[in-house]
Design a protein around this motif. Structure first.
Motif, short mmCIF file in Angstrom:
data_model
loop_
_atom_site.label_atom_id
_atom_site.label_comp_id
_atom_site.label_asym_id
_atom_site.label_seq_id
_atom_site.Cartn_x
_atom_site.Cartn_y
_atom_site.Cartn_z
N VAL A 1 -6.34 5.00 9.59
CA VAL A 1 -6.09 3.56 9.45
C VAL A 1 -4.60 3.26 9.65
N HIS A 2 -3.72 4.02 8.94
CA HIS A 2 -2.31 3.64 8.92
C HIS A 2 -1.61 3.89 10.26
N ILE A 3 -1.96 4.97 10.96
CA ILE A 3 -1.34 5.21 12.28
C ILE A 3 -1.77 4.11 13.25
N GLY B 1 0.01 0.79 13.30
CA GLY B 1 1.34 0.69 13.91
C GLY B 1 2.42 1.49 13.22
N LEU B 2 2.06 2.25 12.17
CA LEU B 2 3.09 3.03 11.45
C LEU B 2 3.37 4.33 12.20
N GLN B 3 4.03 4.22 13.33
CA GLN B 3 4.28 5.35 14.22
C GLN B 3 5.39 5.01 15.21
N HIS C 1 4.98 9.43 12.04
CA HIS C 1 3.97 8.46 11.64
C HIS C 1 3.64 8.61 10.17
N CYS C 2 3.02 7.58 9.61
CA CYS C 2 2.53 7.64 8.24
C CYS C 2 1.36 8.63 8.21
N HIS C 3 1.24 9.37 7.09
CA HIS C 3 0.12 10.31 6.99
C HIS C 3 -0.82 9.98 5.83
N MET D 1 0.85 -1.20 0.00
CA MET D 1 0.00 0.00 0.00
C MET D 1 0.87 1.24 0.00
N PRO D 2 0.32 2.40 -0.40
CA PRO D 2 1.11 3.63 -0.36
C PRO D 2 1.29 4.13 1.08
N HIS D 3 2.45 4.70 1.37
CA HIS D 3 2.71 5.28 2.69
C HIS D 3 3.57 6.53 2.55
N THR D 4 3.68 7.28 3.66
CA THR D 4 4.61 8.42 3.74
C THR D 4 5.14 8.44 5.17
CU LIG Z 1 0.66 4.38 5.51
#
Ligand SMILES: [Cu+2]
Length: 526
Positions: free
Chosen positions: A242-244, A247-249, A235-237, A182-185
């Motif tokens: 959903v993404h935070i 666990g993307l943090q 964290h991912c934005h 999936m896309p992330h930042t």
């Molecule tokens: Cu993400």
């Protein structure tokens, strides 16, 4: 019935059901590789880890020296790639590197697998509990599991995403190598960074203002040169609700600039900082990174339902509705009780000063309560409070995404500490101390004085046995909660055979009566 037929004679209540004793896991796994010991690796002095489970000291050393500056031997033992954390020139000539390049990947834990009904790259937060996660992870060589036979994730691939440590004024590059479907930042929350980088590309990680998200297989480098120190967050934005929460943090610590300040750039799984900064060692005896996160399995377990990225994307971003969310699990540094007792204990000696950097990465607040101690809140969101505003508390409220720096003093004066012992540390919102509504669980940890710690790192609890909590059966809610205390007394009763028989008899006679009535009614119809 007793009104109609008279009272029954006394009958004993049914016997208690016997409980099958499940074989518990070892509360404290053996430290076969001696990772807990104080040791010097690649010239880096690594502190002893007093808890049962410790970080890989070779990785710690590589994070301090730079993965480009350690021997092949150290690198192999660390599991990291040579470009995971590159350290370059000393720009201000004060004896430590100021050019830092960190590369992070995105790893899925407890995801679905076409080969098995079991989740793959497993990371259990408590016995038998494996919600799905996405984490930022250091760049490693090899596979995600321990070996070909194991479904367990390697020790460095875990929740939470690693705490990042850099020095004030460092020239930092952080590359997100998107190894996920999936896309992330990455958004650097509270960390000083320009809106666009030198090439005019977005640098804030926000897909609705500054940049296109990093697509699967692509990479983007963020530029930072933070002027202020403090405890921050990243964290991912992308679809953050959903993404935070997946666990993307992680924690992002900007340390004060000091000469010869060799920092442990990543603290995997947060927790005890084995190579603290110069500024921290000037004032404190120990330092811990603490990250709280609550989990709604209705979201997290959606990655286990299929292997089609399209279906998972639809399921997570269109069908899941966070406004209907309710948290089921509560973690501290990626684990819930009883696993928190293996690696998240705050170990202390009398008359120490301990720095706690706390972030609440969850969607609800944390009412952090310390038994036996009152802590001083020295910083909010990385900003030091004026001395008069540094309040002393035994419940500290931490809002979502908020960071507090706490000073834990173990001076036995009846205020800062009540003396030696094993003192709980937990969220005082009661659901926070459960695993899916079953206690004990959640983010319970403890402040443990060394005299109350066994050699293997397990606390010397007083007259209690925590073994039953190390079974999957307990958290599947199959074991009566006080079974270990007094066998049979509080167990489930067996089925009362005679009572069941009487009800069947009653039901049968009612049915016969009803049938007769209906029959009589039909006969009398003209
Ligand atoms: Cu993400």
């Amino acid at each position: 019935m007793s009104q109609w037929f008279g009272a029954d004679s006394y009958r004993a209540i049914p016997e208690a059901k016997s409980v099958e004793e499940a074989e518990p896991e070892l509360p404290c796994p053996e430290d076969l590789l001696n990772w807990r010991d104080a040791q010097t690796v690649a010239g880096v002095k690594i502190r002893r880890s007093p808890t049962c489970v410790a970080d890989n000291p070779y990785a710690v050393a590589a994070f301090v020296r730079g993965t480009n500056n350690v021997s092949q031997e150290v690198l192999m033992a660390s599991g990291l790639t040579p470009d995971a954390v590159e350290k370059g020139r000393d720009l201000d000539g004060d004896g430590d590197p100021d050019e830092i390049h960190i590369r992070l990947e995105v790893v899925e834990l407890n995801g679905g697998s076409p080969e098995s009904s079991e989740p793959s790259a497993q990371f259990a937060i408590a016995p038998g509990i494996t919600p799905g996660f996405w984490v930022f992870a250091p760049k490693m060589f090899g596979m995600a599991t321990e070996n070909f036979e194991s479904v367990k994730a390697r020790a460095m691939l875990r929740l939470p995403s690693p705490a990042i440590r850099i020095e004030q004024g460092d020239v930092v590059k952080i590359t997100l190598e998107n190894s996920h479907y999936m896309p992330h930042t990455i958004h650097f929350h509270g960390v000083d960074h320009p809106f666009v980088d030198a090439d005019g590309e977005g640098n804030d990680g926000v897909p609705i203002t500054s940049e296109r998200p990093v697509l699967p297989g692509a990479a983007r480098t963020y530029d930072l040169n933070p002027r202020q120190s403090g405890t921050m967050f990243y964290h991912c934005h992308v679809q953050p609700h959903v993404h935070i929460m997946m666990g993307l943090q992680g924690l992002f610590v900007v340390e004060e600039n000091r000469p010869d300040n060799w920092l442990q750039t990543l603290n995997v799984g947060a927790g005890h900082v084995r190579v603290p900064s110069v500024a921290v060692t000037e004032r404190f005896d120990r330092e811990y990174d603490l990250q709280y996160l609550d989990i709604d399995v209705d979201l997290n377990n959606r990655i286990q339902t299929s292997n089609d990225a399209r279906l998972i994307t639809r399921d997570m971003h269109r069908r899941y509705d966070i406004t209907d969310a309710d948290s089921d699990f509560f973690t501290l540094n990626g684990r819930s009780f009883p696993y928190t007792f293996r690696e998240s204990l705050l170990v202390a000696k009398p008359d120490e000063r301990i720095k706690l950097r706390v972030v609440n990465g969850g969607s609800t607040g944390v009412a952090l309560h310390t038994h036996g101690h009152k802590v001083t809140v020295t910083h909010y969101d990385g900003i030091e409070a004026k001395p008069a505003a540094q309040i002393i508390r035994d419940v500290v409220w931490i809002a979502s995404a908020q960071r507090v720096d706490l000073e834990l003093q173990t001076t036995d004066d009846g205020l800062h500490s009540y003396g030696s012992g094993i003192w709980l540390l937990h969220d005082h919102q009661e659901k926070g101390v459960t695993n899916d509504g079953l206690g004990p669980g959640g983010n319970i940890s403890a402040i443990v004085y060394e005299e109350y710690l066994q050699e293997d790192g397990w606390p010397k609890t007083q007259g209690v046995d925590l073994k039953q909590f190390f079974t999957k059966a307990y958290y599947r809610k199959e074991v009566p909660v006080w079974e270990s205390l007094s066998q049979g007394t509080f167990s489930d009763p067996q089925i009362d055979f005679w009572l069941v028989l009487r009800f069947i008899g009653l039901a049968l006679s009612l049915a016969i009566m009803l049938a007769l009535l209906i029959r009589a009614f039909i006969r009398h119809k003209p």
